[in-house]
Design an enzyme around this catalytic site. Structure first.
Site, short mmCIF file in Angstrom:
data_model
loop_
_atom_site.label_atom_id
_atom_site.label_comp_id
_atom_site.label_asym_id
_atom_site.label_seq_id
_atom_site.Cartn_x
_atom_site.Cartn_y
_atom_site.Cartn_z
N TYR A 58 -4.26 4.24 6.08
CA TYR A 58 -5.06 3.45 6.95
C TYR A 58 -6.35 4.16 7.62
CZ TYR A 58 -0.96 0.63 7.26
OH TYR A 58 0.06 -0.11 6.80
N LYS B 159 0.80 -1.33 0.06
CA LYS B 159 0.04 0.01 -0.18
C LYS B 159 0.95 1.22 0.11
CE LYS B 159 0.79 2.09 3.22
NZ LYS B 159 1.98 2.37 3.92
P1 NDP Z 1 12.45 1.25 2.88
O1 NDP Z 1 13.02 2.59 2.40
O2 NDP Z 1 12.95 0.82 4.10
O3 NDP Z 1 12.70 0.24 1.54
C1 NDP Z 1 12.56 0.43 0.36
C2 NDP Z 1 13.50 -0.53 -0.38
O4 NDP Z 1 13.10 -0.31 -1.85
C3 NDP Z 1 14.87 -0.14 -0.36
O5 NDP Z 1 15.60 -0.66 0.64
C4 NDP Z 1 15.42 -0.73 -1.51
O6 NDP Z 1 15.75 -2.01 -1.51
C5 NDP Z 1 14.45 -0.40 -2.58
N1 NDP Z 1 14.61 0.53 -3.63
C6 NDP Z 1 14.67 0.65 -4.83
N2 NDP Z 1 14.73 2.09 -5.30
C7 NDP Z 1 14.79 2.70 -4.34
C8 NDP Z 1 14.84 4.22 -4.21
N3 NDP Z 1 14.81 5.15 -5.25
N4 NDP Z 1 14.84 4.77 -2.96
C9 NDP Z 1 14.65 3.85 -1.63
N5 NDP Z 1 14.68 2.54 -1.80
C10 NDP Z 1 14.68 1.94 -3.12
O7 NDP Z 1 10.96 1.44 2.78
P2 NDP Z 1 9.85 0.53 3.30
O8 NDP Z 1 10.27 -0.84 3.56
O9 NDP Z 1 9.39 1.18 4.58
O10 NDP Z 1 8.58 0.61 2.27
C11 NDP Z 1 8.51 -0.04 1.22
C12 NDP Z 1 7.11 -0.29 0.97
O11 NDP Z 1 6.28 -0.86 1.88
C13 NDP Z 1 6.23 1.14 0.64
O12 NDP Z 1 5.33 1.05 -0.35
C14 NDP Z 1 5.45 1.50 1.86
O13 NDP Z 1 4.29 2.16 1.76
C15 NDP Z 1 5.16 -0.05 2.32
N6 NDP Z 1 4.93 -0.12 3.70
C16 NDP Z 1 3.78 -0.68 4.23
C17 NDP Z 1 3.39 -0.89 5.63
C18 NDP Z 1 2.51 -1.75 6.02
O14 NDP Z 1 2.00 -1.55 7.09
N7 NDP Z 1 1.92 -2.31 4.97
C19 NDP Z 1 4.89 -0.46 6.42
C20 NDP Z 1 5.83 0.12 5.69
C21 NDP Z 1 5.83 0.48 4.65
P3 NDP Z 1 17.12 -2.74 -2.08
O15 NDP Z 1 18.13 -2.08 -1.46
O16 NDP Z 1 17.06 -4.19 -1.69
O17 NDP Z 1 17.16 -2.62 -3.54
#
Ligand code: NDP
Length: 408
Positions: free
Chosen positions: A251, A163
């Site tokens: 949410y 989401k």
């Molecule tokens: P993070 O920033 O922690 O992780 C995002 C990951 O995406 C990075 O670690 C990287 O992985 C990859 N990535 C690729 N391109 C980019 C970029 N340009 N900038 C940053 N990261 C990039 O984010 P979250 O894990 O917190 O969030 C990811 C998704 O999950 C979002 O859509 C968020 O809305 C959703 N989310 C949902 C939650 C829920 O409760 N359902 C809670 C938190 C987040 P790598 O290093 O492996 O390439």
């Protein structure tokens, strides 16, 4: 709530252009950068702090288990979702996709993902020929969801997408169309729709436990630590849209819909962005909206990245009130029903939401059951988000059709 906040505080970055990308590539970090069709880029990020990797690879439970490729090894994937696959009856992590070779190695080893099933973003399209992969779980920054979901469909895979679904209703429509063309499932990871407290609240409201609903109030807020759009994707418009509403306020938006069981017929909204604060150079600090439903009920929603942490939903009816606080956290939900007397309700373990969501997706893929949170639901929600911003921009109430499209 606390774990929600911690996951959002991790240093993560982005850039919507070359300057941002080069900023993100610090020494010792072998980041892969791929130009996406939307103009925003995928960038590998370092391992977040505090990740607990499994000491032994989780065992696969069933022969018909759905093989999932996790796309983007960020904080939410590593800390919340990937560990839950070990409890899932019918799904397992079959592949990982990351811009960080270091994470591909350490996470791949810990989860028992064979080296040939560890993909860089450049190699992503090769998942098409990996028969062990049935589906892709898109857990990238939001502005990248549409592009990578569509690529997953093009590779013939089902999609579970985090989401919010995307940053515009047009992108949601493209994702739905791509899924239909590929004849593959599309599910939006709205975990609260699988969480015992929220499910019980839905049941109670549908049985008129507080009488006729008159008012729903929701608030999702926390205070962003100092940051800027080049440091944190959540403050970067190309990746996060308007900010707190899409990320956290979604949410409250969902709660207002599933607690009333209605779609709003009009929305009036206001946004606020302070000047001179790098956190809010591109996104809003607060988004607040008031909705009117056909029944006459009203909802008031607030999402903020600049006020003390809260995550609640209140429903006030003609006979009583339901109070959920925290309402949609990873765990620790509290719920009280006040109708004459006051009663604390404990319908189940909130942390079950993650594995239930995974199991539901797997059942949809294997048994073709209807998806509880399909792409159409994500699209509906993006239409409402667009209506909120349109109202705030125009400074007037907007009227809506029953599918959430703006009528005026
Ligand atoms: P993070 O920033 O922690 O992780 C995002 C990951 O995406 C990075 O670690 C990287 O992985 C990859 N990535 C690729 N391109 C980019 C970029 N340009 N900038 C940053 N990261 C990039 O984010 P979250 O894990 O917190 O969030 C990811 C998704 O999950 C979002 O859509 C968020 O809305 C959703 N989310 C949902 C939650 C829920 O409760 N359902 C809670 C938190 C987040 P790598 O290093 O492996 O390439």
């Amino acid at each position: 709530m606390v774990d929600d906040v911690i996951s959002r505080r991790r240093f993560i970055q982005v850039g919507s252009g070359v300057a941002g990308a080069s900023l993100a590539m610090t020494a010792g970090m072998a980041a892969a950068v791929v130009q996406a069709g939307s103009g925003v880029r995928v960038i590998g990020r370092p391992m977040p702090h505090g990740v607990d990797l499994p000491s032994a690879p989780p065992a696969r439970r069933r022969q018909d288990s759905v093989g999932v490729a996790v796309v983007g090894l960020g904080s939410y994937a590593l800390n919340q979702m990937m560990p839950r696959f070990a409890q899932a009856e019918r799904a397992h992590i079959a592949a990982i996709v990351s811009g960080s070779p270091d994470k591909l190695r350490t996470v791949g080893d810990a989860y028992g993902v064979p080296p040939e099933s560890r993909y860089s973003y450049e190699a992503f399209d090769r998942i098409a020929s990996n028969k062990g992969i049935d589906a892709a779980y898109i857990v990238l920054p939001t502005g990248l969801h549409a592009e990578w979901a569509i690529r997953a469909f093009a590779a013939g895979k089902h999609v579970l997408c985090e989401k919010p679904m995307a940053l515009s209703s047009a992108d949601c429509e493209r994702m739905i169309a791509a899924g239909r063309r590929a004849n593959r499932k599309l599910m939006i990871a709205y975990r609260s729709q699988f969480e015992p407290y929220n499910l019980e609240a839905m049941r109670l409201m549908s049985q008129k436990a507080v009488g006729d609903i008159r008012l729903v109030r929701t608030e999702q807020s926390y205070r962003l630590a100092p940051t800027s759009p080049s440091e944190n994707w959540r403050t970067n418009r190309a990746l996060a849209g308007g900010g707190p509403l899409e990320d956290y306020g979604i949410y409250g938006l969902q709660s207002a819909l599933y607690l009333t069981g209605e779609m709003p017929e009009s929305i009036s909204a206001t946004t606020f962005r302070p000047t001179g604060d790098p956190r809010f150079a591109e996104i809003f600090a607060h988004v607040s909206s008031q909705w009117r439903f056909p029944s006459g009920a009203v909802a008031q929603l607030v999402a903020s990245y600049d006020s003390a942490g809260i995550n609640f939903a209140h429903v006030r009816g003609t006979q009583g009130v339901l109070i959920m606080d925290p309402a949609t956290s990873y765990s620790g939900q509290k719920m009280r029903l006040e109708v004459g007397t006051s009663r604390d309700l404990t319908p189940g373990d909130p942390s079950a939401q993650f594995v239930r969501q995974i199991n539901h997706f797997a059942d949809a893929v294997r048994d073709n059951i209807p998806i509880r949170t399909p792409g159409e639901m994500g699209l509906r929600d993006l239409r409402l988000i667009e209506a909120i911003y349109a109202s705030a921009k125009a400074g007037r109430t907007v009227k809506l059709a029953s599918d959430g499209r703006m009528r005026s």
